[in-house]
Design a protein around this motif. Sequence first.
Motif, mmCIF file in Angstrom:
data_model
loop_
_atom_site.group_PDB
_atom_site.id
_atom_site.type_symbol
_atom_site.label_atom_id
_atom_site.label_comp_id
_atom_site.label_asym_id
_atom_site.label_seq_id
_atom_site.Cartn_x
_atom_site.Cartn_y
_atom_site.Cartn_z
ATOM 1 N N ASP A 1 -1.694 2.517 12.939
ATOM 2 C CA ASP A 1 -3.191 1.664 12.717
ATOM 3 C C ASP A 1 -2.630 0.498 11.637
ATOM 4 O OD1 ASP A 1 -4.929 3.221 13.760
ATOM 5 O OD2 ASP A 1 -5.459 4.187 11.992
ATOM 6 N N ILE A 2 -1.749 0.781 10.709
ATOM 7 C CA ILE A 2 -1.256 -0.305 9.768
ATOM 8 C C ILE A 2 -0.702 -1.473 10.371
ATOM 9 C CG2 ILE A 2 0.485 -0.833 7.937
ATOM 10 C CD1 ILE A 2 0.038 2.242 7.088
ATOM 11 N N VAL A 3 0.225 -1.377 11.438
ATOM 12 C CA VAL A 3 0.946 -2.270 12.135
ATOM 13 C C VAL A 3 -0.290 -3.207 13.037
ATOM 14 C CG1 VAL A 3 2.453 -2.968 14.093
ATOM 15 C CG2 VAL A 3 3.190 -1.217 12.123
ATOM 16 N N GLU A 4 -1.309 -2.454 13.579
ATOM 17 C CA GLU A 4 -2.248 -3.276 14.284
ATOM 18 C C GLU A 4 -3.187 -4.021 13.253
ATOM 19 O OE1 GLU A 4 -4.530 -0.501 16.359
ATOM 20 O OE2 GLU A 4 -2.975 -0.163 17.999
ATOM 21 N N SER B 1 -7.772 -3.926 3.626
ATOM 22 C CA SER B 1 -8.027 -2.552 4.481
ATOM 23 C C SER B 1 -7.874 -1.478 3.650
ATOM 24 C CB SER B 1 -7.169 -2.903 5.642
ATOM 25 O OG SER B 1 -5.855 -2.542 5.073
ATOM 26 N N GLU B 2 -8.202 -0.112 4.171
ATOM 27 C CA GLU B 2 -8.130 0.918 3.453
ATOM 28 C C GLU B 2 -6.572 1.177 3.131
ATOM 29 O OE1 GLU B 2 -8.895 4.248 5.608
ATOM 30 O OE2 GLU B 2 -8.580 3.381 7.440
ATOM 31 N N TYR B 3 -5.619 0.520 3.846
ATOM 32 C CA TYR B 3 -4.287 1.092 3.553
ATOM 33 C C TYR B 3 -3.816 0.029 2.458
ATOM 34 C CZ TYR B 3 -4.859 3.534 7.858
ATOM 35 O OH TYR B 3 -5.185 4.315 8.762
ATOM 36 N N ASN B 4 -4.459 -1.099 2.283
ATOM 37 C CA ASN B 4 -3.880 -1.978 1.127
ATOM 38 C C ASN B 4 -4.357 -1.220 -0.305
ATOM 39 O OD1 ASN B 4 -4.851 -5.336 -0.214
ATOM 40 N ND2 ASN B 4 -2.972 -4.104 -0.566
ATOM 41 N N GLY C 1 0.800 -1.129 0.035
ATOM 42 C CA GLY C 1 -0.055 0.185 -0.065
ATOM 43 C C GLY C 1 0.833 0.998 0.094
ATOM 44 N N THR C 2 0.214 2.308 -0.401
ATOM 45 C CA THR C 2 0.803 3.795 -0.104
ATOM 46 C C THR C 2 0.151 4.554 0.769
ATOM 47 O OG1 THR C 2 -0.231 4.586 -2.062
ATOM 48 C CG2 THR C 2 1.716 3.452 -2.827
#
Length: 377
Positions: free
Chosen positions: A274-277, A287-290, A138-139
């Motif tokens: 958030d990403i690590v969790e 997820s929104e980060y993917n 993700g970016t």
Amino acid sequence: MSRTRMSKVGLSLTVAAVAGVTVLTGCSATAGGDDEITVGVIMVGSENDAGYNQAVSDAATALDAQEGVNVIKADQVAENNSVTDTMQSMVDQGAEVIFATSYGYHQYAVDFAKSHPDVVVMHQSGFYEGDSIPDNFGTYWSAGYELVSLGGIAAGEATESDKIGFIYAFPVAQTIANINAFHLGAASVNPNVTTSLVNTSDWCDPVKQKQAVASLTSQGVDVFSQHQDCQSTVIQAAKDADAKVVGYHYDAADIAGDAWLTGSSWNWAPVMIDIVELAQKDEFTGSEYNDNWLGMLSDGNSSLTLADFGPSVDDATKSMIEEHKASIEAGEESIFTGPIKCQDGSLLVAEGETATYADINGFDCLVEGVVGTLPKS
């Protein structure tokens, strides 16, 4: 997504062959899963640069303070195969999430993610343009120009010569957006203002930065801003010239002193945590980060914050900037609402129209009132 667990005690410094590697060992009891996870954070410049990389380093420290999280940091890693070697070294140490935080790391991060499907790889400031984003990639970024435009207001109010300056590294989309937003913010309160540019072709070259300030000062510029990773040289040179400064990337009010007007500062910790969790819970994919994640003031999730005001900024200017910030947050205002013209007089944004984030990142011209040209490469 399977992961290999490592204890804090077992994490070693076998990555020390990579320049600038630091291992942190967090132990506070805050949010996070019960399982420990090792995270790598890679920076292109010094973690003490009073700018872009120091903001990343501060976020890494906050991330490491989360329960069950160990962080490996590496700074001064070049935008070449060195970043691939560093990512591999971190994975060899057990890293299950990698944050590659420099613009030029993008393709290396994409390629690494594809070859390491069990590692979550995040690229800061890039944009994935493929047909299907990898499940583990993700970016993330935020619309920096929103707050940069507010710094422009401070500059437009502060200049006595009606000449402000902007020192930048490369003519990439984010930089062009920031130059234009800075000038448009200044021009909104000072129609006579011009913004003169100097290109350094380097994210952090103190010699070029000092020369750039000297060149602009000789042209009458009395307020400076920049899109460079490090800003301490620009600040000191401006102070020496009795000029004012609007910062970017990091709140450097403490080193700028009376020269400081305001600026914008990255706070990456919430996003990174958030990403690590999600990775700890095996919930990153989908997820929104993917994806290409973007923070905006109007969405309430921007990673950029307004820096402190300097002592010379009067209450009226502070109030005006805060009012514009509130209006942007409410979705009622954008610095890129037309009519806006390019330097050559061609129409960039029509009257009554507001450019979208995608539009703004496609701009390849500088707006009227900016003095200078963009290099071809």
